[in-house]
Design an enzyme around this catalytic site. Structure first.
Site, PDB file in Angstrom:
ATOM      1  N   HIS A  14       1.455   2.775  -1.374  1.00  0.00           N
ATOM      2  CA  HIS A  14       0.040   2.385  -1.428  1.00  0.00           C
ATOM      3  C   HIS A  14      -0.028   0.917  -1.049  1.00  0.00           C
ATOM      4  O   HIS A  14       0.481   0.055  -1.776  1.00  0.00           O
ATOM      5  CB  HIS A  14      -0.540   2.620  -2.819  1.00  0.00           C
ATOM      6  CG  HIS A  14      -1.963   2.155  -2.925  1.00  0.00           C
ATOM      7  ND1 HIS A  14      -2.938   2.523  -2.017  1.00  0.00           N
ATOM      8  CD2 HIS A  14      -2.575   1.341  -3.817  1.00  0.00           C
ATOM      9  CE1 HIS A  14      -4.083   1.958  -2.349  1.00  0.00           C
ATOM     10  NE2 HIS A  14      -3.891   1.230  -3.428  1.00  0.00           N
ATOM     11  N   ASP A  16      -2.034  -2.219  -0.582  1.00  0.00           N
ATOM     12  CA  ASP A  16      -3.118  -3.195  -0.697  1.00  0.00           C
ATOM     13  C   ASP A  16      -2.773  -4.358   0.232  1.00  0.00           C
ATOM     14  O   ASP A  16      -1.758  -5.035   0.025  1.00  0.00           O
ATOM     15  CB  ASP A  16      -3.237  -3.693  -2.142  1.00  0.00           C
ATOM     16  CG  ASP A  16      -3.440  -2.545  -3.121  1.00  0.00           C
ATOM     17  OD1 ASP A  16      -4.473  -1.874  -3.023  1.00  0.00           O
ATOM     18  OD2 ASP A  16      -2.552  -2.329  -3.970  1.00  0.00           O
ATOM     19  N   ASP A 126      -6.623   5.048  -5.022  1.00  0.00           N
ATOM     20  CA  ASP A 126      -6.907   4.060  -6.071  1.00  0.00           C
ATOM     21  C   ASP A 126      -8.344   3.579  -6.013  1.00  0.00           C
ATOM     22  O   ASP A 126      -8.673   2.507  -6.522  1.00  0.00           O
ATOM     23  CB  ASP A 126      -5.939   2.878  -5.931  1.00  0.00           C
ATOM     24  CG  ASP A 126      -5.888   2.016  -7.185  1.00  0.00           C
ATOM     25  OD1 ASP A 126      -6.291   2.503  -8.253  1.00  0.00           O
ATOM     26  OD2 ASP A 126      -5.449   0.861  -7.084  1.00  0.00           O
ATOM     27  N   HIS A 352     -10.512  -2.028  -1.843  1.00  0.00           N
ATOM     28  CA  HIS A 352     -11.041  -2.232  -3.194  1.00  0.00           C
ATOM     29  C   HIS A 352     -10.623  -3.557  -3.801  1.00  0.00           C
ATOM     30  O   HIS A 352     -11.427  -4.187  -4.504  1.00  0.00           O
ATOM     31  CB  HIS A 352     -10.631  -1.072  -4.108  1.00  0.00           C
ATOM     32  CG  HIS A 352      -9.188  -0.721  -4.070  1.00  0.00           C
ATOM     33  ND1 HIS A 352      -8.709   0.299  -3.284  1.00  0.00           N
ATOM     34  CD2 HIS A 352      -8.113  -1.248  -4.696  1.00  0.00           C
ATOM     35  CE1 HIS A 352      -7.395   0.390  -3.448  1.00  0.00           C
ATOM     36  NE2 HIS A 352      -7.012  -0.529  -4.296  1.00  0.00           N
TER      37      HIS A 352
END
Length: 933
Positions: A14, A16, A126, A352
């Site tokens: 994941h 980010d 997420d 996000h």
């Protein structure tokens, strides 16, 4: 015979792009990860595949530094060992506009297709809650599933009944949107790292799989168990094939597979034959939880980011794209390459941890630069489009006023006809430096330009009241396509006036002229002005009764009456319904000992308000078309939290368990509120100017609705979602703050109050007996939060802050009253430009598309990249069907049904010569394509 279970182990990370480290620090780790992945895929055929987190920007980020590895990367993608798409980035669903979500999906598909097959995986690992229309969005994109980690809780195999449509018996469920669209939902019930770092060593693996298999079986509806091998910025587990062989030795009853999402979905669907799953409907916002882990207050972390985003989104989707379409229809260029660049730059702020404002300060500084880059690109597109449009508009009707006439074009790029106050700057005269005059002579000529006696008229020659500001001698320049820049001196004026009934997706022309002929005196008397100093108003002959100011503290037009009290609160009367709203505009202030993710008020604290606090009140604008009252407060509030807060932050005390209070020391919070009422306005504009000198606090503005209602409606992605005013029984958090996009509405039997906003995404319906709408204007906190202590002093948002709202009282509901349409228009800036006198192909009053639909909301107008077709999108704001009537003023060869990926579908038949009637189902999102002839 017992069916053998399959453990699907999917390798992923994941990613980010930016979060607890600045972007480039994460970027370096990404390069290392992908380098290792490519080597592993080539050296170990048993390492079968890897999922690129559902976002194609990972490819861009990697190849930016490693362009020499492009062929290696593409080969593995096309061999099906690296899965890419369907998104450009993994966005927050609630803080990004509906069209931004669509562009994200379009760009992800577009970029993935360049490298190989697009993964049809609805991936939201997420995302901080999910909007209700995502199932419809997925279905229109050919995606029949959604993988997510937040928003709904499973009850496990021992509870076979879902609760009120929010909980699921299993990690597999049916997710249904408000229109009835359904997708297979896969909840990461044990998170998207439940198969992370699988042990190779036998005894360690024994303990690992005993726990992990039990956890997965607890929630799984089938014999297909999902294990996600990766986590946030997780390095690649290169020895996973060996770890799988260890697992096979330990558990021969389980089939361990290094799997991928397509294979897993097929296996789950086959295993579900004849099985019943829970159906979860609508928004997934963790409604049936204790309310402490929803991360909803990221909606108010660093509000300035949300405001910059709103400005950028509106400029691209609601101004630049439609203007570029109109320009393209009349000789201009549709700059798809520039739009893609502007959108991608903006979307890079939509993950996000970025748009939510929950990263370290360095991340958000870089975001401001990206917002500016995207916005300035959009500005350039708008300027070029307006140049093409003004060159094509027929302004020859103003030739009767002579060479001094200065035409101007006002465009309305919203989906509804619009009336409102606009401001435009005009060059009353120019003197180019290329002419060789001395600079002092240039200045003398411009200063000598006569401005007296001019008036503003519409295309019919009717005078329009306006305010004229003489901006004096100014400098400007042209940037021609075929020659060097052309600087000039000019005499500049600023005109402010009410533009009336400007058609949807169209324009209206005006001109600032010197009246001529027999009726010159009448025209001048109706709309003329005496130029005195730097500013004057074209209001000669107006009676005192025409003023919107009805006393020192009262504004009034045909629809609304506003009276300001001594403490700055105000009463708003809606004349058509007779409803009076009292105690509006009170500021509320509380401490905040939470973090960027979640608000936490100190235990036992009583909120401070400006109710009863004396305010300075003054009329600051009084014209025929608009009036304004200014309210000023100087308010003593606590300077910050006490010293205990930092101790608790350093000790990683969970924020609901913190004991910190507000400090005894105080600072002065200066608040300036401007109430603005337009003559034809159906709403009251409220602009707040905040000089923030305090830390660790939250500032809201309160709007008591005093209406009997158990629920309210709020603008979300392609939906007016209905939400209960009271939280679920499981909810323990004293705060019930929630997300909004453009507005929130509380309506009773005969009246309602809509509060629209610009980039203020957090609101709460207070349980105070008045159904008060509380809108968060500012939240100041000093730490990121989550898994460690990351100080964020810039998240205190010290200094000048602003907030913009529009109050729209109405009769009936927000949709049929037109309040919703007005709230959507509030998001969209007017665009005006100076023109010249000439004939043209665009009439003086023009609309590119005429449409009607009782409960439909217009969303976008753009061109398709491949075919050059015009694409128009609407959505139904209600659950009731309506008829969408479309009459395009375009050279249409054919009209067809499309979708969010702009696929050409069934051809639609026009009725008569030029109109189309299209059924629009409840909550349906519809896209129509027009092939130009």
């Amino acid at each position: 015979m017992t069916t053998k279970q399959t453990a699907h182990i999917i390798s992923h990370t994941h990613w980010d792009r930016e979060w607890y480290l600045p972007y480039e620090r994460h970027h370096l780790r990404l390069i290392q990860l992908v380098d290792t992945l490519l080597d592993t895929l080539e050296q170990n055929p048993d390492f079968r595949s890897f999922f690129f987190d559902g976002q194609t920007i990972i490819i861009e980020d990697y190849l930016q530094v490693r362009p020499e590895n492009r062929e290696r990367l593409v080969r593995h993608i096309r061999e099906g060992r690296i899965y890419i798409g369907p998104w450009y980035i993994l966005q927050d669903a609630f803080l990004t506009s509906p069209e931004a979500n669509v562009r994200n999906l379009q760009l992800g598909h577009q970029d993935a297709a360049v490298y190989g097959e697009v993964s049809k995986i609805g991936y939201f690992p997420d995302t901080f809650g999910l909007t209700g229309q995502i199932p419809q969005l997925m279905q229109q994109a050919g995606i029949t599933n959604a993988f997510f980690g937040r928003g709904v809780k499973p009850t496990g195999f021992n509870n076979m009944v879902s609760d009120d449509g929010y909980e699921s018996s299993f990690s597999e469920l049916v997710w249904e949107g408000p229109d009835g669209s359904q997708v297979l939902g896969i909840l990461f019930a044990n998170w998207y790292s439940n198969g992370n770092e699988v042990p190779v060593e036998l005894e360690e693996a024994r303990r690992f799989w005993e726990r992990k298999l039990g956890d997965a079986r607890q929630y799984a509806a089938t014999d297909q168990l999902l294990f996600m091998n990766g986590c946030d910025h997780q390095p690649l587990q290169t020895d996973l094939p060996e770890a799988i062989r260890t697992a096979e030795k330990l558990h021969p009853e389980v089939n361990f597979v290094h799997s991928n999402f397509p294979d897993y979905i097929r296996a789950v669907e086959a295993s579900l034959a004849g099985r019943s799953l829970s159906t979860v409907k609508g928004e997934l916002r963790s409604q049936r939880t204790d309310g402490w882990g929803t991360l909803v207050n990221t909606a108010s972390a660093r509000v300035y980011l949300k405001q910059l985003n709103q400005r950028g989104q509106a400029m691209l989707e609601k101004v630049a794209e439609p203007l570029a379409v109109i320009a393209g229809l009349h000789g201009g260029e549709y700059p798809q390459h520039l739009l893609d660049y502007a959108w991608k730059t903006l979307l890079q702020n939509h993950p996000h941890d970025s748009i939510c404002g929950c990263s370290v300060d360095e991340v958000h500084r870089e975001m401001v630069t990206r917002f500016d880059k995207s916005y300035h690109t959009a500005e350039g597109i708008v300027a070029d489009s307006m140049q093409a449009i003004t060159a094509a508009v027929d302004t020859s009707g103003f030739a009767a006023y002579g060479e001094e006439a200065l035409p101007l074009v006002v465009t309305n790029t919203s989906g509804w006809s619009r009336t409102g106050t606009v401001t435009v700057e005009l060059d009353a005269a120019r003197q180019y430096l290329r002419d060789g005059l001395p600079l002092d002579e240039n200045a003398r000529l411009m200063k000598a330009v006569e401005l007296e006696g001019r008036v503003l008229v519409d295309e019919q020659g009717q005078p329009v009241p306006c305010t004229v500001e003489d901006l004096g001698l100014s400098f400007g320049y042209d940037l021609p396509d075929d020659r060097f820049r052309q600087p000039y001196s000019c005499r500049k004026v600023r005109l402010t006036f009410e533009a009336a009934d400007v058609p949807a997706l169209g324009l209206r022309t005006y001109a600032w002229v010197r009246p001529v002929g027999a009726n010159a005196a009448d025209v001048a008397g109706s709309g003329g002005a005496d130029m005195e100093g730097a500013s004057a108003s074209n209001q000669a002959g107006a009676s005192a009764e025409a003023s919107l100011v009805q006393g020192a503290r009262v504004l009034e037009n045909d629809t609304l009456r506003v009276e300001v009290m001594a403490d700055g609160s105000f009463t708003l009367e809606h004349k058509p319904s007779g409803k009076i709203y009292r105690d509006l505009g009170v500021y509320e202030n509380t401490g905040d000992i939470g973090n960027e993710y979640m608000y936490r008020q100190p235990a036992g604290e009583v909120p401070l308000t400006t109710l009863g606090l004396n305010a300075d009140i003054a009329v600051i604008e009084d014209t025929l078309y608009r009036a304004s009252i200014e309210i000023t407060h100087e308010w003593e509030i606590p300077a910050s939290a006490d010293a205990l807060l930092e101790e608790e932050q350093r000790a990683l005390v969970y924020y609901p368990e913190r004991l910190a209070q507000r400090a005894a020391a105080t600072v002065t919070l200066k608040l300036r509120t401007v109430l603005r009422l337009e003559r034809s306005g159906k709403g009251l504009e409220v602009k707040s100017y905040i000089d923030n000198t305090a830390k660790d606090h939250r500032l809201r503005m309160l709007f008591p609705a005093d209406l009997a209602a158990a629920s309210h409606r709020v603008d979300s992605m392609f939906e007016l979602a209905e939400r209960p005013n009271e939280p679920a029984p499981e909810w323990q958090n004293p705060s019930n703050a929630q997300h909004q996009q453009c507005f929130v509405d509380v309506a009773g039997e005969n009246a309602g109050l809509t509060v629209a906003n610009l980039g203020l995404h957090e609101y709460e319906i207070l349980r105070d007996g008045r159904n008060t709408i509380a809108v968060t204007l500012l939240r100041s906190v000093g730490e990121m939060g989550d898994w460690g202590w990351f100080p964020t002093p810039e998240a205190q948002c010290l200094g000048e802050q602003t907030a913009d709202m529009l109050l729209l009282p109405h009769s009936g509901d927000a949709v049929t009253s037109g309040a919703a349409a007005a709230a959507y228009q509030f998001q969209i800036p007017w665009t005006c430009a100076q023109a010249e006198i000439h004939a043209g192909t665009i009439p003086a009053v023009y609309s590119a598309v005429r449409w009607n639909g009782a409960t439909a909301a217009f969303s976008s107008m753009k061109l398709n990249k491949e075919r050059g077709d015009v694409l128009l999108r609407w959505f139904n704001m209600t659950g009731e069907s309506c008829i969408l009537e479309l009459e395009p003023a375009l050279p249409a060869a054919a009209i067809y049904a499309s979708n969010v990926l702009e696929t050409e579908g069934e051809e639609l038949q026009l009725e008569g010569a030029a109109s189309l009637k299209l059924p629009l189902g409840g909550h349906e999102i519809t896209t129509v394509g027009i092939r130009l002839s």
